[in-house]
Design a protein around this motif. Structure first.
Motif, PDB file in Angstrom:
ATOM      1  N   LEU B  43      28.859  13.289  18.283  1.00 57.24           N
ATOM      2  CA  LEU B  43      28.516  13.105  19.687  1.00 57.24           C
ATOM      3  C   LEU B  43      28.651  11.646  20.087  1.00 57.24           C
ATOM      4  O   LEU B  43      28.370  10.739  19.303  1.00 57.24           O
ATOM      5  N   VAL B  44      29.055  11.441  21.329  1.00 61.13           N
ATOM      6  CA  VAL B  44      29.168  10.100  21.875  1.00 61.13           C
ATOM      7  C   VAL B  44      28.212   9.976  23.046  1.00 61.13           C
ATOM      8  O   VAL B  44      28.210  10.826  23.950  1.00 61.13           O
ATOM      9  N   HIS B  45      27.413   8.938  23.024  1.00 56.09           N
ATOM     10  CA  HIS B  45      26.451   8.715  24.089  1.00 56.09           C
ATOM     11  C   HIS B  45      27.175   8.331  25.379  1.00 56.09           C
ATOM     12  O   HIS B  45      28.069   7.480  25.379  1.00 56.09           O
ATOM     13  N   LEU B  46      26.795   8.976  26.484  1.00 56.29           N
ATOM     14  CA  LEU B  46      27.407   8.678  27.770  1.00 56.29           C
ATOM     15  C   LEU B  46      26.500   7.829  28.648  1.00 56.29           C
ATOM     16  O   LEU B  46      26.911   6.785  29.172  1.00 56.29           O
ATOM     17  N   ILE B  47      25.287   8.301  28.832  1.00 55.63           N
ATOM     18  CA  ILE B  47      24.418   7.630  29.790  1.00 55.63           C
ATOM     19  C   ILE B  47      22.967   8.004  29.519  1.00 55.63           C
ATOM     20  O   ILE B  47      22.682   9.122  29.091  1.00 55.63           O
ATOM     21  N   LEU B  48      22.073   7.090  29.757  1.00 56.36           N
ATOM     22  CA  LEU B  48      20.635   7.320  29.607  1.00 56.36           C
ATOM     23  C   LEU B  48      19.970   7.065  30.942  1.00 56.36           C
ATOM     24  O   LEU B  48      20.283   6.078  31.615  1.00 56.36           O
ATOM     25  N   ILE B  49      19.075   7.943  31.329  1.00 60.37           N
ATOM     26  CA  ILE B  49      18.308   7.740  32.549  1.00 60.37           C
ATOM     27  C   ILE B  49      16.837   7.842  32.190  1.00 60.37           C
ATOM     28  O   ILE B  49      16.416   8.762  31.479  1.00 60.37           O
ATOM     29  N   ARG B  50      16.061   6.884  32.634  1.00 59.08           N
ATOM     30  CA  ARG B  50      14.647   6.846  32.298  1.00 59.08           C
ATOM     31  C   ARG B  50      13.862   7.672  33.294  1.00 59.08           C
ATOM     32  O   ARG B  50      14.316   7.960  34.393  1.00 59.08           O
ATOM     33  N   SER B  51      12.641   8.007  32.913  1.00 55.49           N
ATOM     34  CA  SER B  51      11.844   8.928  33.726  1.00 55.49           C
ATOM     35  C   SER B  51      11.492   8.348  35.091  1.00 55.49           C
ATOM     36  O   SER B  51      11.175   9.096  36.016  1.00 55.49           O
ATOM     37  N   ASN B  52      11.549   7.024  35.224  1.00 58.63           N
ATOM     38  CA  ASN B  52      11.226   6.420  36.520  1.00 58.63           C
ATOM     39  C   ASN B  52      12.480   6.144  37.355  1.00 58.63           C
ATOM     40  O   ASN B  52      12.401   5.495  38.402  1.00 58.63           O
ATOM     41  N   GLU B  53      13.626   6.620  36.893  1.00 57.54           N
ATOM     42  CA  GLU B  53      14.875   6.466  37.629  1.00 57.54           C
ATOM     43  C   GLU B  53      15.272   7.801  38.227  1.00 57.54           C
ATOM     44  O   GLU B  53      14.957   8.867  37.669  1.00 57.54           O
ATOM     45  N   ARG B  54      15.982   7.764  39.331  1.00 54.30           N
ATOM     46  CA  ARG B  54      16.404   9.000  40.006  1.00 54.30           C
ATOM     47  C   ARG B  54      17.902   9.216  39.927  1.00 54.30           C
ATOM     48  O   ARG B  54      18.375  10.354  39.972  1.00 54.30           O
ATOM     49  N   GLU B  55      18.641   8.109  39.832  1.00 52.83           N
ATOM     50  CA  GLU B  55      20.097   8.247  39.810  1.00 52.83           C
ATOM     51  C   GLU B  55      20.687   7.081  39.039  1.00 52.83           C
ATOM     52  O   GLU B  55      20.161   5.971  39.074  1.00 52.83           O
ATOM     53  N   HIS B  57      24.728   5.518  37.638  1.00 55.59           N
ATOM     54  CA  HIS B  57      26.173   5.663  37.668  1.00 55.59           C
ATOM     55  C   HIS B  57      26.786   4.909  36.493  1.00 55.59           C
ATOM     56  O   HIS B  57      26.289   3.868  36.066  1.00 55.59           O
ATOM     57  N   SER B  58      27.887   5.462  35.994  1.00 56.10           N
ATOM     58  CA  SER B  58      28.669   4.761  34.983  1.00 56.10           C
ATOM     59  C   SER B  58      30.105   5.222  35.112  1.00 56.10           C
ATOM     60  O   SER B  58      30.451   6.332  34.711  1.00 56.10           O
ATOM     61  N   GLY B  59      30.933   4.383  35.742  1.00 55.83           N
ATOM     62  CA  GLY B  59      32.325   4.773  35.954  1.00 55.83           C
ATOM     63  C   GLY B  59      32.406   6.026  36.806  1.00 55.83           C
ATOM     64  O   GLY B  59      31.857   6.089  37.910  1.00 55.83           O
ATOM     65  N   ARG B  60      33.060   7.064  36.282  1.00 55.49           N
ATOM     66  CA  ARG B  60      33.191   8.322  37.026  1.00 55.49           C
ATOM     67  C   ARG B  60      32.008   9.254  36.806  1.00 55.49           C
ATOM     68  O   ARG B  60      32.022  10.394  37.259  1.00 55.49           O
ATOM     69  N   SER B  73      21.253  16.387  36.438  1.00 55.93           N
ATOM     70  CA  SER B  73      22.627  16.842  36.595  1.00 55.93           C
ATOM     71  C   SER B  73      23.570  15.715  36.208  1.00 55.93           C
ATOM     72  O   SER B  73      23.256  14.527  36.361  1.00 55.93           O
ATOM     73  N   LEU B  74      24.698  16.123  35.676  1.00 57.44           N
ATOM     74  CA  LEU B  74      25.777  15.187  35.329  1.00 57.44           C
ATOM     75  C   LEU B  74      26.986  15.565  36.169  1.00 57.44           C
ATOM     76  O   LEU B  74      27.448  16.703  36.121  1.00 57.44           O
ATOM     77  N   LEU B  75      27.455  14.609  36.943  1.00 54.51           N
ATOM     78  CA  LEU B  75      28.636  14.815  37.770  1.00 54.51           C
ATOM     79  C   LEU B  75      29.763  13.953  37.226  1.00 54.51           C
ATOM     80  O   LEU B  75      29.580  12.747  37.037  1.00 54.51           O
ATOM     81  N   ILE B  76      30.896  14.575  36.969  1.00 52.76           N
ATOM     82  CA  ILE B  76      32.108  13.834  36.577  1.00 52.76           C
ATOM     83  C   ILE B  76      33.071  13.951  37.749  1.00 52.76           C
ATOM     84  O   ILE B  76      33.484  15.067  38.119  1.00 52.76           O
TER      85      ILE B  76
END
Lengths: 114, 113
Positions: B43-55, B57-60, B73-76
Motif C-alpha cells: 500500500l502507498v499512503h495518499l493523504i491523511l486528514i485529522r479529526s479537526n479537519e474537514r477537507e 487537497h493533494s494534487g488531483r 470521501s476521496l475524490l480523484i
C-alpha cells in the motif's frame, strides 16, 4: 533512503510446516506493524511493535502465530504448523511514530499453503 | 467487524472522469488516511486528514471528512488509466488503541483509456 523490505516475496509450503517471514523497516522507524490480506479483502491487523514497549499481539489469529522484533529493527513473523487458511499476503509496515504519522508498507510476502 | 467500510466495492469510469469513493466508520477517530494499492503490491499512503479537519487537497485528490456522519470521501479528478488500483481508508483511533488502525475492504477503481 530504502523503503520497507520483506522476504521472501513468495513462499509455497506444505500444510503442517513452519514458515518465517522477514521485515526490514525503514531505518529509524520506531513502530512496526504486521497485517494479513486475503484475496480481494482489506487488511487484517496482526501485531504492532513500538520502540521497546511490549508488542500488541491482540490481532494474532491463533497461538500458531508469533512475531519478534530484534534490536528494535528487523522483525520476523513465524507461523507454526501452517494451515491452508493461512494462505494470504502478509504485509509489513513501519512508521516514525504512531499518532498522526503515516505507515510505509513493504511489498508483502505471498504465502501459499498447499 | 471492519471499522472502515468503503463503497462502492468496485467503480469503473472513463479516463478524464472524476471518481468518488466513500468510507464510513463506527467509532471516534484521531485521523483517517487513504491508501492506494496496485495489484499485487504494498500500500502507498495518499493523504491523511485529522479529526479537526474537514477537507484536504493533494494534487488531483480531494478528501473530505464529516465526523458527525462518521464518513469520508476521496475524490480523484480528471482520472487517468494509471489511477487504476484499489483504494483503502484506514482509521486511527488514537490513544488507547495504539497501532490499531483498521482498514476497510477497499474500492477497486478501473479507469478505462
Amino acid at each position: 533512503g530504502a523503503g520497507v523490505s520483506q522476504s521472501p516475496s513468495n513462499k509455497v509450503t506444505e500444510k503442517g510446516k513452519d514458515v518465517e517471514l522477514r521485515c526490514d523497516p525503514i531505518s529509524g522507524h520506531t513502530a512496526l506493524y504486521w497485517y494479513r490480506q486475503s484475496l480481494g479483502q482489506g487488511l487484517e491487523f496482526l501485531i504492532y511493535f513500538q520502540g521497546n514497549s511490549a508488542p500488541d499481539k491482540s490481532g494474532l489469529p491463533s497461538d500458531r502465530f508469533s512475531a519478534e522484533r530484534t534490536g528494535g529493527s528487523v522483525s520476523t513473523l513465524t507461523i507454526q504448523r501452517t494451515q491452508q487458511e493461512d494462505s494470504a499476503v502478509y504485509l509489513c509496515a513501519s512508521s516514525s511514530y504512531r499518532v498522526q504519522e503515516t505507515q510505509y508498507f513493504g511489498p508483502g510476502t505471498r504465502l501459499l499453503v498447499l | 467487524s471492519q471499522q472502515g467500510e468503503e463503497d462502492p466495492q468496485a467503480l469503473s469510469i472513463q479516463e478524464g472522469e472524476n471518481a468518488t469513493m466513500n468510507c464510513s466508520y463506527k467509532t471516534s477517530i484521531n485521523n483517517l488516511q487513504w491508501y492506494r494499492q496496485n495489484s499485487g503490491r504494498g500500500l502507498v499512503h495518499l493523504i491523511l486528514i485529522r479529526s479537526n479537519e474537514r477537507e484536504k487537497h493533494s494534487g488531483r485528490l480531494r478528501v473530505t471528512l464529516d465526523t458527525s456522519k462518521k464518513s469520508s470521501s476521496l475524490l480523484i479528478t480528471a482520472s487517468r488509466a494509471a489511477d487504476t488500483a484499489s483504494y483503502f481508508c484506514a482509521t486511527d483511533p488514537g490513544l488507547g488503541n495504539a497501532g490499531k488502525s483498521t482498514f476497510g475492504d477497499g474500492t477497486t477503481l478501473t479507469v478505462k483509456p
